[in-house]
Design an enzyme around this catalytic site. Structure first.
Site, mmCIF file in Angstrom:
data_model
loop_
_atom_site.group_PDB
_atom_site.id
_atom_site.type_symbol
_atom_site.label_atom_id
_atom_site.label_comp_id
_atom_site.label_asym_id
_atom_site.label_seq_id
_atom_site.Cartn_x
_atom_site.Cartn_y
_atom_site.Cartn_z
ATOM 1 N N THR A 76 0.848 -1.197 0.000
ATOM 2 C CA THR A 76 0.000 0.000 0.000
ATOM 3 C C THR A 76 0.878 1.239 0.000
ATOM 4 O OG1 THR A 76 -1.826 1.137 1.119
ATOM 5 C CG2 THR A 76 -0.136 0.213 2.530
ATOM 6 N N ASP A 92 -7.169 -6.236 2.022
ATOM 7 C CA ASP A 92 -8.338 -5.751 1.296
ATOM 8 C C ASP A 92 -9.511 -5.759 2.259
ATOM 9 O OD1 ASP A 92 -9.365 -4.648 -1.058
ATOM 10 O OD2 ASP A 92 -10.322 -6.531 -1.607
ATOM 11 N N THR A 93 -10.336 -4.719 2.181
ATOM 12 C CA THR A 93 -11.433 -4.545 3.132
ATOM 13 C C THR A 93 -12.739 -4.337 2.401
ATOM 14 O OG1 THR A 93 -10.024 -3.574 4.838
ATOM 15 C CG2 THR A 93 -12.335 -2.976 4.910
ATOM 16 N N ARG A 108 -9.571 -3.720 10.507
ATOM 17 C CA ARG A 108 -8.167 -3.697 10.084
ATOM 18 C C ARG A 108 -7.250 -3.826 11.298
ATOM 19 N NH1 ARG A 108 -8.799 -0.444 6.434
ATOM 20 N NH2 ARG A 108 -8.919 1.289 7.867
HETATM 21 P P1 IMP Z 1 -9.382 -0.897 1.269
HETATM 22 O O1 IMP Z 1 -9.331 -2.295 0.783
HETATM 23 O O2 IMP Z 1 -8.779 -0.715 2.618
HETATM 24 O O3 IMP Z 1 -8.890 0.099 0.258
HETATM 25 O O4 IMP Z 1 -10.931 -0.538 1.493
HETATM 26 C C1 IMP Z 1 -11.864 -0.565 0.441
HETATM 27 C C2 IMP Z 1 -13.005 0.387 0.754
HETATM 28 O O5 IMP Z 1 -13.699 -0.043 1.939
HETATM 29 C C3 IMP Z 1 -12.577 1.823 1.053
HETATM 30 O O6 IMP Z 1 -12.489 2.591 -0.118
HETATM 31 C C4 IMP Z 1 -13.683 2.317 1.944
HETATM 32 O O7 IMP Z 1 -14.782 2.731 1.185
HETATM 33 C C5 IMP Z 1 -14.082 1.081 2.718
HETATM 34 N N1 IMP Z 1 -13.357 1.012 4.000
HETATM 35 C C6 IMP Z 1 -12.252 0.284 4.288
HETATM 36 N N2 IMP Z 1 -11.871 0.464 5.559
HETATM 37 C C7 IMP Z 1 -12.764 1.332 6.094
HETATM 38 C C8 IMP Z 1 -12.894 1.911 7.383
HETATM 39 O O8 IMP Z 1 -12.118 1.681 8.316
HETATM 40 N N3 IMP Z 1 -13.946 2.748 7.548
HETATM 41 C C9 IMP Z 1 -14.825 3.040 6.561
HETATM 42 N N4 IMP Z 1 -14.739 2.544 5.339
HETATM 43 C C10 IMP Z 1 -13.712 1.681 5.103
#
Ligand code: IMP
Length: 219
Positions: A8, A69-70, A178
């Protein structure tokens, strides 16, 4: 100091993970390794995307690495937006538009149960381990709070009367998806963490590097 690459360039995530892993680890970014292009994530699962990103780094650097990934999984929407959370409303990561669409899709819906889920794929010595962190809660009727990012203003974790956006960063990190996934990773990387107990599968990665899949670690 041991080196590991986190797939990242997001400074907020780097700070959080650096604090969790401690001084023993030097955290490198893709940019530190000369990788400036966007790393592809085309899978339809969080685990698939995390692994795809980690494999991308590993195949180009041969270094130990991990990726996350979230997604936000809403019960009444069959798990959506899930893996599409970042691009739910538009293609350009528009947090406000994503949140507005989510609230629209839940208009009049009584069941507002949801959870954030983070998958982390680690490749260490060519062995893959997966980690997961979740936090359950509800989607509120309207946004509240100025902190955080993404869906934070409309997500209220169980046991709290405030949304993530109304919490301090420390308070949120202590219970967040996370934060929990990173804690699992940190435990694994620390000397007293569990070791992979079985090897499930072997694949030839790019450049003919062998990639081994360990069983999923759960405590
Ligand atoms: P990433 O995989 O961490 O980039 O997360 C993908 C998407 O999930 C992000 O663009 C946010 O829209 C949402 N997201 C991830 N983590 C969070 C968080 O801690 N709070 C709110 N939205 C989140």
């Amino acid at each position: 100091m041991r080196k590991i690459v986190f797939a990242t360039n997001n400074q907020h995530k780097l700070d959080e993970v650096r604090a969790a892993l401690g001084e023993e680890w030097t955290l490198l970014t893709p940019r530190d390794c000369g990788i400036t292009e966007e790393i592809p994530e085309t899978s339809d699962t969080l685990e698939g995307n995390a692994l795809q990103k980690a494999q991308y780094i590993y195949s180009r650097t041969g270094l130990d690495c991990f990726a996350d990934d979230t997604g936000l999984e809403v019960e009444a929407l069959g798990g959506a937006p899930g893996v599409h959370s970042a691009r739910y409303a538009t293609d350009d990561h528009d947090f406000a538009a994503n949140t507005a669409l989510l609230l629209r899709n839940l208009e009049g819906v009584v069941n507002r149960r949801a959870r954030f889920r983070t998958a982390i794929a680690l490749i260490m010595n060519g062995v893959v381990s997966m980690f997961e962190g979740c936090v359950s809660g509800v989607i509120t009727e309207a946004p509240s709070g100025e902190g955080g990012f993404g869906y934070d203003p409309v997500f209220r974790p169980d046991g709290f009367d405030r949304t993530f956006a109304q919490m301090s960063r420390e308070e949120k990190n202590a219970i967040s998806h996370r934060g929990r996934a990173v804690a699992e990773l940190a435990r694994f990387l620390s000397d007293d963490g569990p070791q992979p107990v079985a090897i499930r599968e072997v694949q030839n990665g790019p450049d003919n590097k062998k990639i081994f899949f360990s069983v999923k670690m759960k405590r």
